[in-house]
Design a protein around this motif. Structure first.
Motif: not given
Ligand SMILES: NC(=O)c1ccc[n+]([C@@H]2O[C@H](COP(=O)([O-])OP(=O)(O)OC[C@H]3O[C@@H](n4cnc5c(N)ncnc54)[C@H](OP(=O)(O)O)[C@@H]3O)[C@@H](O)[C@H]2O)c1
Length: 219
Positions: A53, A78, A96, A100, A125-126, A142, A145-146, A149
């Motif tokens: 970051s 992450g 985050q 992320n 990612s998630s 979270y 942020s995912k 991304v």
């Protein structure tokens, strides 16, 4: 033998990816803030002091890698900060987002000249970043942020396609690491699945969002 760079590989899923890829003969470059004893014991090339970051440390990373071709770049670093509606900490949310979402973009942009036709750009990612799969809510920072991304990775797919660089967005499963208070499948099993997905990735399948088990996830 492929040259593979992994961010956030001092513990958790990143450490397992590094361990398994090194064991099969790949040339692994481990990137982290501080190397753990386990990571140092792997005997791979390490680049430490890199916070994904932070602009200066990513510039330093790019300088260290000048002239090196990466076959695979794995954006794994992450963070998860738990939040509750009513007491959301907006600085945590921004942190985050910086790590992320902006981290993978910052690293991929800085290392763009290290990628060649046939290289693979991986975003860990998630599935909690999936809007279609959001059946339970929570995790505002979270999740968002995912989701961000995933959009960034789709842009990267378009950005890199003309150069023949394929992009994959991967969900490792619920994995027993520090992030999840050790709930879930082993990092070993998760890393095996992720490596399979990386091996299977081609320019024809670039831009997909997959579970490590091999099925596609909804956006
Ligand atoms: N575990 C799961 O169930 C799960 C599920 C879905 C997705 N994921 C994703 O999988 C990836 C790896 O997670 P994990 O479970 O292995 O978590 P972890 O054990 O908490 O490891 C996170 C790694 O990211 C690094 N990191 C965090 N912030 C960083 C920064 N600013 N700059 C550089 N490195 C940083 C950490 O380094 P330090 O030691 O320096 O903090 C650590 O190496 C993450 O992107 C996570 O979101 C995990």
């Amino acid at each position: 033998m492929a040259t593979v760079l992994i961010t956030g590989c001092n513990r958790g899923i990143g450490l397992q990816l590094a361990t398994q890829l090194k064991a099969r003969g790949d040339d692994v470059i481990g990137v982290c803030r501080n190397a753990s004893d386990e990571l140092s014991g792997l005997g791979i090339q390490l680049i430490t002091g890199v916070d994904v970051s932070d602009a200066d440390s990513v510039v330093k990373l790019a300088r260290e890698l000048e002239g090196i071709t990466l076959d695979v770049l794995v954006n794994n670093a992450g963070i998860l900060r738990r939040d509750q509606f009513g007491t959301i900490d907006y600085d945590d949310m921004l942190e985050q987002y910086r790590v992320n979402a902006l981290g993978p973009l910052r690293v991929s942009e800085a290392l763009r000249n290290n990628l060649r036709s046939g290289s693979k750009l991986i975003i860990i990612s998630s599935r909690v970043g999936s809007i279609g799969d959001n059946g339970s809510g929570g995790y505002y920072g979270y999740r968002a942020s995912k989701t961000a991304v995933n959009q960034i990775a789709t842009n990267l797919m378009h950005e890199f396609k003309p150069q023949g660089v394929a992009v994959a967005i991967l969900h490792p499963g619920l994995v027993a690491t520090e992030m999840t208070n050790r709930q879930g499948i082993s990092p070993e099993t998760a890393a095996e699945g992720l490596i399979q997905r990386i091996d299977d990735l081609s320019i024809e399948t670039s831009g997909g969002f997959w579970h490590a088990e091999g099925y596609e996830l909804p956006w």
